[in-house]
Design a protein around this motif. Structure first.
Motif, short mmCIF file in Angstrom:
data_model
loop_
_atom_site.label_atom_id
_atom_site.label_comp_id
_atom_site.label_asym_id
_atom_site.label_seq_id
_atom_site.Cartn_x
_atom_site.Cartn_y
_atom_site.Cartn_z
N LYS A 21 0.87 -1.17 -0.13
CA LYS A 21 0.32 0.17 -0.06
C LYS A 21 0.90 1.44 -0.08
CE LYS A 21 -3.55 -0.19 2.85
NZ LYS A 21 -4.08 -0.17 4.13
N PHE A 22 2.25 1.13 0.12
CA PHE A 22 2.92 2.25 0.12
C PHE A 22 2.64 3.59 -0.86
CE2 PHE A 22 6.59 5.10 -0.35
CZ PHE A 22 7.15 5.45 0.69
N VAL A 28 1.54 11.56 5.88
CA VAL A 28 2.03 10.91 7.17
C VAL A 28 2.27 12.06 8.04
CG1 VAL A 28 4.25 10.05 7.90
CG2 VAL A 28 3.39 9.30 5.63
N THR A 29 1.63 11.68 9.35
CA THR A 29 1.98 12.61 10.34
C THR A 29 2.98 12.17 11.36
OG1 THR A 29 -0.26 12.95 10.12
CG2 THR A 29 0.40 13.87 12.06
N VAL A 30 3.97 13.13 11.71
CA VAL A 30 5.07 12.79 12.76
C VAL A 30 4.62 13.71 13.96
CG1 VAL A 30 7.51 13.12 12.64
CG2 VAL A 30 6.49 12.20 10.67
N GLU A 31 4.93 12.77 15.12
CA GLU A 31 4.74 13.80 16.28
C GLU A 31 6.10 13.84 16.77
OE1 GLU A 31 0.41 12.45 18.24
OE2 GLU A 31 2.32 11.46 18.97
N ALA A 32 6.56 15.04 17.04
CA ALA A 32 7.83 15.28 17.73
C ALA A 32 7.92 16.27 18.83
CB ALA A 32 8.66 16.29 16.58
N GLY A 33 8.28 15.59 19.94
CA GLY A 33 8.24 16.16 21.42
C GLY A 33 9.29 17.47 21.31
N LEU A 34 9.02 18.29 21.95
CA LEU A 34 9.99 19.49 22.27
C LEU A 34 11.30 18.93 22.67
CD1 LEU A 34 7.58 22.34 23.27
CD2 LEU A 34 8.80 22.05 21.13
N LEU A 35 11.36 18.01 23.42
CA LEU A 35 12.54 17.36 23.94
C LEU A 35 13.33 16.42 22.68
CD1 LEU A 35 11.95 16.84 27.57
CD2 LEU A 35 13.35 18.60 26.63
N ASP A 59 3.64 12.48 -3.77
CA ASP A 59 2.13 12.55 -3.51
C ASP A 59 1.94 12.35 -2.08
OD1 ASP A 59 1.65 12.78 -6.26
OD2 ASP A 59 1.54 10.53 -6.44
N ILE A 60 3.06 12.16 -1.36
CA ILE A 60 3.05 12.16 -0.02
C ILE A 60 3.07 13.77 0.48
CG2 ILE A 60 3.72 11.04 2.16
CD1 ILE A 60 4.75 8.68 0.59
N ASP A 61 2.06 14.01 1.38
CA ASP A 61 2.00 15.02 2.22
C ASP A 61 2.47 14.85 3.58
OD1 ASP A 61 1.39 17.99 2.78
OD2 ASP A 61 -0.43 17.52 3.41
N LEU A 62 3.60 15.57 4.20
CA LEU A 62 4.20 15.23 5.61
C LEU A 62 3.73 16.44 6.42
CD1 LEU A 62 6.05 13.46 6.98
CD2 LEU A 62 7.87 15.44 6.91
N GLU A 103 9.30 12.08 22.20
CA GLU A 103 8.93 11.27 21.16
C GLU A 103 9.22 11.83 20.06
OE1 GLU A 103 6.98 12.97 23.48
OE2 GLU A 103 5.62 11.41 24.17
N LEU A 104 9.46 10.76 18.96
CA LEU A 104 9.75 11.36 17.61
C LEU A 104 8.83 9.90 17.00
CD1 LEU A 104 10.61 13.09 15.35
CD2 LEU A 104 12.90 11.75 15.48
N ARG A 105 7.75 9.96 16.23
CA ARG A 105 7.12 8.99 15.55
C ARG A 105 6.20 9.23 14.86
NH1 ARG A 105 4.40 8.35 21.59
NH2 ARG A 105 2.77 10.04 21.16
N ILE A 106 5.80 8.12 13.87
CA ILE A 106 4.89 8.34 12.86
C ILE A 106 3.38 8.12 13.50
CG2 ILE A 106 3.82 7.45 10.94
CD1 ILE A 106 6.70 6.76 10.23
N SER A 107 2.65 9.15 13.86
CA SER A 107 1.58 8.96 14.58
C SER A 107 0.31 8.55 13.85
CB SER A 107 1.04 10.10 15.45
OG SER A 107 0.85 11.32 14.73
N ARG A 108 0.46 8.73 12.29
CA ARG A 108 -0.76 8.50 11.41
C ARG A 108 -0.37 8.37 10.13
NH1 ARG A 108 -6.58 10.77 11.41
NH2 ARG A 108 -6.76 10.37 8.99
N VAL A 109 -0.93 7.52 9.47
CA VAL A 109 -0.70 7.34 7.92
C VAL A 109 -1.95 7.36 7.34
CG1 VAL A 109 0.41 5.94 6.25
CG2 VAL A 109 1.46 5.88 8.52
N ASP A 110 -2.27 8.25 6.23
CA ASP A 110 -3.50 8.07 5.37
C ASP A 110 -3.23 7.93 4.24
OD1 ASP A 110 -5.19 9.63 7.35
OD2 ASP A 110 -3.87 11.22 7.09
N PHE A 111 -4.17 6.87 3.74
CA PHE A 111 -4.08 6.23 2.54
C PHE A 111 -5.02 6.63 1.29
CE2 PHE A 111 -2.31 3.27 5.39
CZ PHE A 111 -1.32 2.85 4.70
N LEU A 112 -4.77 6.77 0.18
CA LEU A 112 -5.80 6.89 -0.85
C LEU A 112 -7.09 6.17 -0.64
CD1 LEU A 112 -5.79 9.11 -3.35
CD2 LEU A 112 -5.04 7.14 -4.62
N ASN A 113 -8.37 6.67 -0.83
CA ASN A 113 -9.49 5.92 -0.90
C ASN A 113 -9.68 5.12 0.42
OD1 ASN A 113 -9.82 6.33 -3.78
ND2 ASN A 113 -8.41 4.64 -4.18
#
Ligand code: ZN
Length: 114
Positions: A21-22, A28-35, A59-62, A103-113
């Motif tokens: 599905k890549f 792609v949503t990334v969460e980055a803590g202030l630390l 086509d990927i929005d970050l 934290e530094l992590r991918i918190s969400r991935v959205d796919f087409l359709n």
């Protein structure tokens, strides 16, 4: 700029996690803590540089979401938000435990359709 290897690693992780599905990933949503020692704007820049080299990423929005620092006060048994790197609770006691902010992590991935 250590954001480049970080974002490369994240793309690799996504490719491994979503081999079929890549190509359908639109965001792609990334969460980055202030630390976490990374600058959201530098992550964005690193990703844009990677997109220029890798057409399949175009086509990927970050989105980078910054997480505030939250610490825990043992005396009050409560969490509080740390501002201006002041790790001191409203009661005056210093906090020893960081609950959020590293934290530094991918918190969400959205796919087409989807
Ligand atoms: Zn307190």
């Amino acid at each position: 700029m250590h954001e480049v290897p970080i974002i490369r690693e994240m793309v690799k992780m996504l490719q491994e996690q979503y081999p079929d599905k890549f190509s359908q990933i639109i965001k792609v949503t990334v969460e980055a803590g202030l630390l976490s020692n990374v600058q959201p704007v530098l992550i964005q820049n690193a990703f844009e540089a990677l997109v220029l080299e890798n057409d399949f990423l175009k086509d990927i929005d970050l989105e980078v979401v910054t997480l505030p620092i939250i610490a825990h006060c043992d005396a009050c048994d409560k969490n509080f938000t740390v501002t201006k790197h002041r790790f001191i609770c409203g009661c005056g006691k210093p906090a020893r435990e960081i609950v959020q902010g590293k934290e530094l992590r991918i918190s969400r991935v959205d796919f087409l359709n989807e």
